[in-house]
Design an enzyme around this catalytic site. Sequence first.
Site, PDB file in Angstrom:
ATOM      1  N   HIS A 259     -13.687  -7.169  -1.484  1.00 30.94           N
ATOM      2  CA  HIS A 259     -13.208  -7.986  -2.594  1.00 30.94           C
ATOM      3  C   HIS A 259     -12.308  -9.082  -2.049  1.00 30.94           C
ATOM      4  O   HIS A 259     -11.555  -8.852  -1.102  1.00 30.94           O
ATOM      5  CB  HIS A 259     -12.407  -7.129  -3.597  1.00 30.94           C
TER       6      HIS A 259
ATOM      7  N   PHE B  25     -13.602 -18.224   4.582  1.00 33.46           N
ATOM      8  CA  PHE B  25     -13.705 -17.412   5.804  1.00 33.46           C
ATOM      9  C   PHE B  25     -14.929 -16.498   5.718  1.00 33.46           C
ATOM     10  O   PHE B  25     -15.741 -16.448   6.642  1.00 33.46           O
ATOM     11  CB  PHE B  25     -12.419 -16.589   5.977  1.00 33.46           C
ATOM     12  N   TYR B  26     -15.093 -15.803   4.594  1.00 36.32           N
ATOM     13  CA  TYR B  26     -16.213 -14.869   4.450  1.00 36.32           C
ATOM     14  C   TYR B  26     -17.547 -15.592   4.355  1.00 36.32           C
ATOM     15  O   TYR B  26     -18.572 -15.071   4.807  1.00 36.32           O
ATOM     16  CB  TYR B  26     -15.986 -13.952   3.250  1.00 36.32           C
TER      17      TYR B  26
ATOM     18  N   TYR C  22       0.842  -1.193   0.000  1.00 36.35           N
ATOM     19  CA  TYR C  22       0.000   0.000   0.000  1.00 36.35           C
ATOM     20  C   TYR C  22       0.875   1.240   0.000  1.00 36.35           C
ATOM     21  O   TYR C  22       1.933   1.274   0.623  1.00 36.35           O
ATOM     22  CB  TYR C  22      -0.933  -0.008   1.221  1.00 36.35           C
TER      23      TYR C  22
ATOM     24  N   TYR D 215      -9.049  -7.088 -11.294  1.00 34.39           N
ATOM     25  CA  TYR D 215      -9.160  -6.188 -10.137  1.00 34.39           C
ATOM     26  C   TYR D 215      -7.792  -5.928  -9.502  1.00 34.39           C
ATOM     27  O   TYR D 215      -7.457  -4.801  -9.165  1.00 34.39           O
ATOM     28  CB  TYR D 215     -10.123  -6.793  -9.096  1.00 34.39           C
ATOM     29  N   TYR D 216      -7.008  -6.982  -9.346  1.00 35.94           N
ATOM     30  CA  TYR D 216      -5.672  -6.847  -8.753  1.00 35.94           C
ATOM     31  C   TYR D 216      -4.657  -6.688  -9.878  1.00 35.94           C
ATOM     32  O   TYR D 216      -4.582  -7.518 -10.776  1.00 35.94           O
ATOM     33  CB  TYR D 216      -5.330  -8.087  -7.907  1.00 35.94           C
ATOM     34  N   LYS D 217      -3.864  -5.643  -9.815  1.00 31.67           N
ATOM     35  CA  LYS D 217      -2.908  -5.352 -10.889  1.00 31.67           C
ATOM     36  C   LYS D 217      -1.568  -6.050 -10.694  1.00 31.67           C
ATOM     37  O   LYS D 217      -0.913  -6.395 -11.659  1.00 31.67           O
ATOM     38  CB  LYS D 217      -2.684  -3.834 -11.004  1.00 31.67           C
TER      39      LYS D 217
ATOM     40  N   ALA E  41      -9.482 -17.436   1.574  1.00 27.72           N
ATOM     41  CA  ALA E  41     -10.215 -16.442   2.368  1.00 27.72           C
ATOM     42  C   ALA E  41     -11.705 -16.450   2.038  1.00 27.72           C
ATOM     43  O   ALA E  41     -12.530 -16.066   2.861  1.00 27.72           O
ATOM     44  CB  ALA E  41      -9.632 -15.048   2.150  1.00 27.72           C
TER      45      ALA E  41
ATOM     46  N   MET F 235     -11.590  -2.658   3.505  1.00 29.00           N
ATOM     47  CA  MET F 235     -10.394  -2.507   2.675  1.00 29.00           C
ATOM     48  C   MET F 235      -9.383  -3.607   2.969  1.00 29.00           C
ATOM     49  O   MET F 235      -8.811  -4.180   2.057  1.00 29.00           O
ATOM     50  CB  MET F 235      -9.771  -1.133   2.900  1.00 29.00           C
TER      51      MET F 235
ATOM     52  N   TYR G  65     -17.200  -0.518   3.168  1.00 28.48           N
ATOM     53  CA  TYR G  65     -16.279  -1.321   2.374  1.00 28.48           C
ATOM     54  C   TYR G  65     -15.097  -1.749   3.241  1.00 28.48           C
ATOM     55  O   TYR G  65     -14.408  -0.900   3.817  1.00 28.48           O
ATOM     56  CB  TYR G  65     -15.789  -0.545   1.148  1.00 28.48           C
TER      57      TYR G  65
END
Length: 154
Positions: free
Chosen positions: A97, A107-108, A10, A122-124, A104, A58, A56
């Site tokens: 996301h 998990f959700y 990040y 979505y992930y670059k 994971a 993050m 959201y």
Amino acid sequence: MDKYIFPVTYTEAYYTNLTNAGWHAFSLLAYFHELLVGSLTCRLETTEEEGVYRLYVMTIGVLEPYRRLSIGAKMMQKLLDNVAAEQNTIISEVALHVQVGSTAFEFYKQFNFTVKEEVKEYYKDLEVRDALLLTKVVAQPNLKKGDKAPAKKK
């Protein structure tokens, strides 16, 4: 801590925006014997309906040696409890996301998140770039029908 947990790096702007937005009941830190071992960060997003927000998620993560101790599950449950107990902000859904094929996802599912859509590319910076947008509606019994957050002044 994030650099030890997440596969993405990040930027400084991410952390600046996070701290400038102010800490709230929807972002959590987890400690194990006074050692910071996990975090869950969220942001409120506007929706098309005035005074109604989407929460959201993050990031949610726990340092490797402290995984499998239910710390992540406790943070997620606390987040959902905080949404349910919220008295001032209408939250239409909690969203996040997750990488396609990630463990994971299971998990959700424990928290009854459902797949809203698949997002290509979505992930670059990851090998698997596609993500699933997951959502969950959390009842907010402390908000009366018709309650709205105050409109923003223009």
